[in-house]
Design a protein around this motif. Structure first.
Motif, PDB file in Angstrom:
ATOM      1  N   ALA A  12       0.939  -1.175  -0.241  1.00 45.50           N
ATOM      2  CA  ALA A  12       0.050  -0.042   0.034  1.00 45.50           C
ATOM      3  C   ALA A  12       0.933   1.412  -0.089  1.00 45.50           C
ATOM      4  O   ALA A  12       0.444   2.110  -0.714  1.00 45.50           O
ATOM      5  CB  ALA A  12      -0.920  -0.244   1.210  1.00 45.50           C
ATOM      6  N   LYS A  13       1.909   1.121   0.598  1.00 45.30           N
ATOM      7  CA  LYS A  13       2.587   2.422   0.778  1.00 45.30           C
ATOM      8  C   LYS A  13       3.334   2.563  -0.545  1.00 45.30           C
ATOM      9  O   LYS A  13       3.495   3.834  -0.966  1.00 45.30           O
ATOM     10  CB  LYS A  13       3.871   2.113   1.672  1.00 45.30           C
ATOM     11  N   VAL A  14       3.905   1.598  -1.365  1.00 40.34           N
ATOM     12  CA  VAL A  14       4.267   1.643  -2.739  1.00 40.34           C
ATOM     13  C   VAL A  14       3.461   2.585  -3.581  1.00 40.34           C
ATOM     14  O   VAL A  14       3.502   3.553  -4.077  1.00 40.34           O
ATOM     15  CB  VAL A  14       4.733   0.435  -3.326  1.00 40.34           C
ATOM     16  N   TYR A  15       2.274   1.998  -3.594  1.00 45.97           N
ATOM     17  CA  TYR A  15       0.744   2.473  -4.101  1.00 45.97           C
ATOM     18  C   TYR A  15       0.816   3.769  -3.738  1.00 45.97           C
ATOM     19  O   TYR A  15       0.390   4.618  -4.672  1.00 45.97           O
ATOM     20  CB  TYR A  15      -0.386   1.916  -4.109  1.00 45.97           C
ATOM     21  N   ASP A  16       0.791   4.302  -2.644  1.00 47.48           N
ATOM     22  CA  ASP A  16       0.623   5.724  -2.026  1.00 47.48           C
ATOM     23  C   ASP A  16       1.864   6.517  -2.837  1.00 47.48           C
ATOM     24  O   ASP A  16       1.124   7.564  -3.209  1.00 47.48           O
ATOM     25  CB  ASP A  16       0.939   5.647  -0.605  1.00 47.48           C
TER      26      ASP A  16
END
Lengths: 387, 270, 448
Positions: C79-83
């Motif tokens: 999720a952090k990557v996508y953020d």
């Protein structure tokens, strides 16, 4: 009462049946033998069928295009309109890889066979034979995969050093050995022992140094070679030699074993070393059997399809110079496998029939060499059994 | 011990028959390796969705045509149009080949990524494949012999290339190495510094460098609008107008899913 | 020659012989070791969570609860990557046009590399092809893809006389000063948390059918096809071969006809395998029409002809090896010749005959050239027994060729190819090994 009569009837029937049975048996025997013969004959029928069906589709090609183009031109443009069907380069490619693999496999195979039959103790031989059989059992497509995926990139990236090391490892023992033998032979006639020794050492040093120089010179030349394509005649030759080796070893070992003990013992009794015994007496006696082994091994290499199709580069030209094993080539078998796809049998084009002409050529070569090797084996057996 | 063997054989045959499941008539596709990825993906999708078995063999466009004529396949995948001779032969056998364009394909000229040459004209490519140019130096590259890579003669890609770049009736150099499929051309070029080859656009990836032809790089846009000079349609051929499962299969190329697969494979939708 | 030289020659002669045997053993090793090593990698490897996702979706295998907790934990890190991606996309909108264009090109490369590593990103359309539905299923591949993500490959062509050399530039430097710069160290540190690599024993490689032309899944249809072809060939060739051998050893009278039959047999043994393929096409399919087109039965018949001479020879040898005393004892008890063969000689020779049969079975399983035109297709599901008369089949030998040199992504699925080669080599070598063991036991028995 009723039961008894049934028993009676059965008994009388049994007697009648056994009389009939004998006649039947005779017929059955004849029929059985006839059936056995017809099954054995079936093999011959298959061979005839193979020849017939391949020739049936090959002959129209020669009717359409004649013989000379096929054997003398190296222009292979089967898809053009009109096409050109010169198979010279392809035949040459086939011969080239066959010869290349024979050059590797024959000396090694014969040496290994001698070793197995005359040198190694029985206990080691027991383990060596299965290794050879395993090598024979590995499917050709696995060898082809290895040639394409492992050996070809290796050759392309490290071709020069690989050639150099191959040269050093293979040639240096023989070169040094021949230096020793030549210097010995050249000084053998000198009577004076001291002078002979002096000469001998001098020769040894001079020849040794020059051979080492030769080794390094050729090695460095080879090291500098850059192999442009890893899928080339050398790659294929090496792999094909692996495939031909088991045949050569096992057939020539049989031939060596067939040479009687008495011949060996006679030679030892005259004071010959083992090497001399083998080279001067056993090998000549077994030579025809070994020749048959070589022929069979070569046929295996010539008829192999998958390895050459995958790893020869499939380029239909005669390499320049003609002995350049580092160029891609194309063989008869690979051409058949690769081009059969276009075989539009419906219109009966030369394109389709030329492949069958190639098949016929392979078939004839294999037929003749089989006959020759068979004759050789039969003749050897006769000679050895003293007839 | 023989009993053991027999037992083993028995178990084996049980295991084999256990998986036996015959269901309906299978579709058989044969033909071009260029259309192969599309055919294989369609086949997987089709089997999953409709439960109809689909067999795909990739043996070259010429072979596909032959199989259709012989009645040994239901759909021939071809990367070139059927030739007059083939159509005539088909008619003679009572087969009526009907063409369906599945997708468009650009023929990408590829070299090794280490090759500094970025662009060639059509005439230069033609000279290379005729054997008139043999060294990269002559086209602005480094001093190295050109390893020319072509396709098997039964390849539709090969024929399209000849027709589009070299011209009919002109002979290619005999020094050209022959590869049997797009995949093997790609792997040969990606491992050979001085090689040049041609591929269907769908096969291109980062292991090879695509060079511009007449200054135009092949892409979805340039192939579609025709500015890229070397492109062609890909076909499915059927015997007569398709019906039933065959029609469903061919119409996949018009559905959203089919179009998605085609563009994911790197081909261009019509 | 003096005696010393002769001795040296003798020794070196021995050395050459032993050397060539060693070279042969080495050749076997050199070929087999990479195949075994890489082939085992198809079954035992470090699989990622993507592999388990794929197994669950395509084969309904694995515990869905475990999987969903794994996916949840990996998604926390992802999720952090996508953020970061969405954050950077928002930044892109605010940039000056020329700068935006510059970053856009680089950014699309990053996205492609990320898709290859982790599978489709949020916002991507659902891919149609299974190969794009998942990220890297194998950890060693994931590491390669990580490298592709972290570094951009460039080619140095400063020297016009040699081909360019590859070198790598860190992508992080290209995004220096933007919000995306943090992405690269983050992924590098947390890739394991995102993919959850663990040791995997994928037995399904043997029993599954392939998914999306061998990108995922196993090789069962090929293995099954190989068995169908080999066993089918045996069904035809074995009885014929044994009967012919009985004729040659027991009934044949020396003469022209007999020697002709024997020549025919050895000629058949020497025919190149591709010629069998041509013959199979021309005879079984085009003339006899055993099937409309390629089929298992046509392939099996072609292979049967190919292995027939081997079986005949092996059976002959086995029958000849039966001690004469057996035969004489049986005949002296008044049994007929026919009876003697059926009840005494054949049972005694059976192990030897079986040895030959097993070896031929291996040969039939391994041959490729005869089935190219008669039986093999590159993609197809496993076929049932009822279909052998009409349906072609994938087979290990042909599919090795097909995947290695015709597949559109041959270099990406090397592990599958190696797995196939290993499966084929194992089948063939096991058959041969059992033949060797069988033979050793027979010779022990005969010795008493």
């Amino acid at each position: 009462m009723a039961e008894e009569s049934v028993g009676e009837r059965n008994r009388s029937n049994a007697f009648v049946v056994s009389a009939r049975k004998r006649a039947l048996q005779k017929v059955a025997k004849k029929a059985g033998e006839g059936m056995l013969f017809s099954v054995a004959f079936f093999v011959a029928v298959i061979v005839l069928f193979i020849f017939y069906f391949v020739a049936r589709d090959a002959i129209p090609f020669f009717q359409i295009r004649g013989f000379s183009e096929f054997f003398t031109s190296s222009n292979w443009y089967p898809a053009d309109e009109p096409g050109e069907f010169g198979a010279l380069a392809i035949i040459y490619g086939s011969l080239m890889v066959t010869l290349g693999s024979a050059m590797i496999a024959v000396p090694m195979g014969v040496a290994a066979a001698i070793c197995l039959s005359d040198i190694l103790p029985f206990s080691i031989r027991q383990y060596a034979k299965p290794v050879i059989e395993m090598l024979a059992a590995i499917p050709s497509v696995a060898f082809g995969f290895f040639a394409l995926v492992v050996l070809a990139p290796l050759m392309q990236d490290h071709g020069g050093p690989m050639l150099m090391w191959g040269w050093w490892i293979l040639v240096s023992p023989f070169l040094l050995l021949s230096v020793i033998v030549i210097s010995d032979l050249l000084t053998a006639n000198i009577k004076d022992e001291k002078r002979r020794q002096q000469r001998h050492w001098m020769l040894l040093i001079v020849l040794g140094l020059s051979s080492i120089f030769l080794l390094f010179k050729v090695g460095s030349v080879l090291n500098g070679i850059q192999i442009l394509t890893g899928t080339n005649a050398l790659n294929v030759s090496i792999i094909l030699s692996f495939m031909a080796l088991p045949t050569i070893v096992s057939v020539s070992e049989d031939a060596l074993q067939a040479v009687g003990r008495d011949i060996r013992e006679g030679s030892y009794a005259l004071g010959a070393t083992r090497a001399e015994t083998i080279i001067k007496t056993i090998l000549p006696a077994a030579s025809s059997g070994i020749l048959a082994a070589v022929i069979l091994g070569i046929m295996r290499a010539l008829g192999e399809t998958m390895v050459v199709w995958m790893a020869s580069g499939n380029s239909s030209h005669i390499p320049e110079p003609w002995f350049n094993y580092l160029e891609a080539i194309r063989t008869l078998t690979a051409t058949i496998a690769g081009d059969m796809g276009e075989a539009d049998q419906v219109t009966g084009s030369a394109r389709f029939h030329v492949l069958f002409a190639m098949g016929l050529l392979l078939l004839i070569i294999s037929f003749i060499s089989n006959l020759v090797s068979e004759r050789i084996v039969v003749r050897q057996r006769k000679i050895l059994s003293g007839q | 011990m023989i009993k053991k063997l027999l037992l083993l054989g028995f178990f084996f045959s049980c295991a084999v028959t256990g998986t036996a499941n015959a269901e309906g008539k299978a579709l058989v596709l044969d033909g071009s390796t260029t259309v192969g990825p599309v055919a294989k993906s369609f086949a997987t999708y089709f089997t999953k969705k409709y439960g109809v078995r689909v067999m795909v063999s990739e043996s070259g466009s010429g072979n596909g045509a032959k199989s259709l004529i012989n009645g040994s396949c239901t759909i021939a995948a071809m990367s070139r149009a059927m030739k007059d001779a083939e159509i005539a032969a088909a008619r003679k056998k009572g087969v009526n080949p009907v063409a369906h364009v599945v997708a468009l394909d650009g023929l990408a000229m590829v070299v090794h990524p280490g090759n500094p040459v970025r662009s060639l004209s059509k005439a230069q490519i033609s000279s290379i494949y005729r054997g008139a140019i043999t060294n990269w130096k002559e086209v602005g590259g480094v001093n190295s012999r050109i390893v020319v890579i072509q396709r098997e003669s039964n390849s539709g890609t090969q024929e399209s290339f000849k027709e589009l770049v070299i011209g009919k009736g002109v002979q290619m150099t005999g020094n050209a190495e022959t590869q049997s499929s797009n995949g093997s051309v790609k792997s040969r070029v990606s491992t050979t510094l001085s090689a040049i080859g041609f591929l269907g656009l769908g096969f291109v990836d980062s292991s090879v460098r695509v060079i511009a032809v007449n200054g135009v790089l092949p892409s979805v846009k340039t192939v579609k609008d025709g500015t890229y000079p070397v492109s062609r349609p890909l076909y499915f051929y059927t015997n007569g107008q398709p019906a039933g499962a065959v029609k469903q299969f061919i119409d996949l190329s018009k559905t959203v899913e089919g179009k998605g697969m085609i563009s994911e494979l790197g081909f261009v939708n019509r | 020659m003096n005696i010393g030289t002769r001795k040296i020659l003798d020794r070196s002669f021995t050395a050459v012989g032993i050397g060539s045997i060693v070279v042969m053993a080495l050749a076997l090793m050199i070929v087999v070791v990479p195949i075994v090593y890489n082939g085992i990698g198809a079954v035992f490897f470090t699989g990622t969570v993507e592999h388990r996702k794929m197994l669950h979706a395509e084969f309904k295998r694995g515990d869905s609860q475990d999987l969903s907790s794994e996916v949840a934990s990996s998604n926390r890190y992802r999720a952090k990557v996508y953020d970061m991606l969405t954050g950077f996309e928002a930044d892109l909108e605010t940039m000056a046009p020329e700068k935006k264009a510059e970053y856009q090109a680089k950014y699309s490369q990053v996205r492609t590399a990320l898709q290859a590593l982790l599978g489709p990103l949020p916002g991507d359309p659902e891919p149609m092809l299974t190969r794009f539905k998942y990220g890297q299923t194998r950890w060693e591949k994931a590491e390669e893809k990580l490298h592709d993500l972290l570094y951009e490959s460039k080619w140095d062509n400063s020297n016009p006389n040699v081909m360019s050399k590859e070198y790598f530039v860190s992508r992080a430097i290209g995004f220096e000063g933007t919000s995306l710069a943090r992405l690269f160290p983050y992924i590098k540190d947390n890739l394991e948390n995102m993919l959850l690599p663990e040791f995997t024993f994928y037995w399904g490689f043997i029993t599954d059918s392939s998914v999306d032309s061998h990108f995922f899944g196993g090789i069962w249809p090929e293995i099954q096809g190989t068995f169908f072809l080999a066993i089918g060939a045996m069904l035809f060739a074995f009885p014929l071969g044994v009967v012919a051998a009985v004729y040659f050893t027991e009934y044949a009278k020396p003469g022209f006809l007999n020697s002709m039959l024997r020549s025919a047999n050895s000629t058949l043994a020497g025919v190149p395998s591709i010629v069998f393929g041509m013959f199979g096409l021309a005879f079984f399919i085009n003339t006899m029409k055993v099937s409309e087109s390629k089929s298992v039965i046509a392939g099996a018949l072609t292979l049967a002809i190919m292995i027939l001479p081997t079986i005949i020879r092996a059976a002959e040898e086995a029958i000849l090896a039966v001690p004469k005393t057996y035969r004489e004892a049986s005949l002296s008890l008044g049994s007929t010749k026919w009876n003697t063969i059926a009840t005494v000689i054949l049972p005694a020779a059976l192990p030897g005959i079986l040895t030959g049969g097993v070896i031929s079975l291996g040969r039939a399983a391994g041959e490729t050239a005869p089935i190219i035109f008669t039986a093999a297709v590159s993609v197809g599901s496993a076929i049932g027994l009822a279909d052998v008369f009409s349906s072609p089949t994938p087979a290990l030998s042909w599919n090795i060729y097909n995947l290695a040199s015709e597949h559109e992504a041959a270099t990406q699925i090397r592990h599958v190819q190696y797995g196939m080669v290993l499966a084929l080599v194992t089948i063939v070598l096991l058959l041969n090994l059992s033949a060797i063991v069988l033979r050793a036991r027979i010779s022990k028995k005969l010795k008493g």
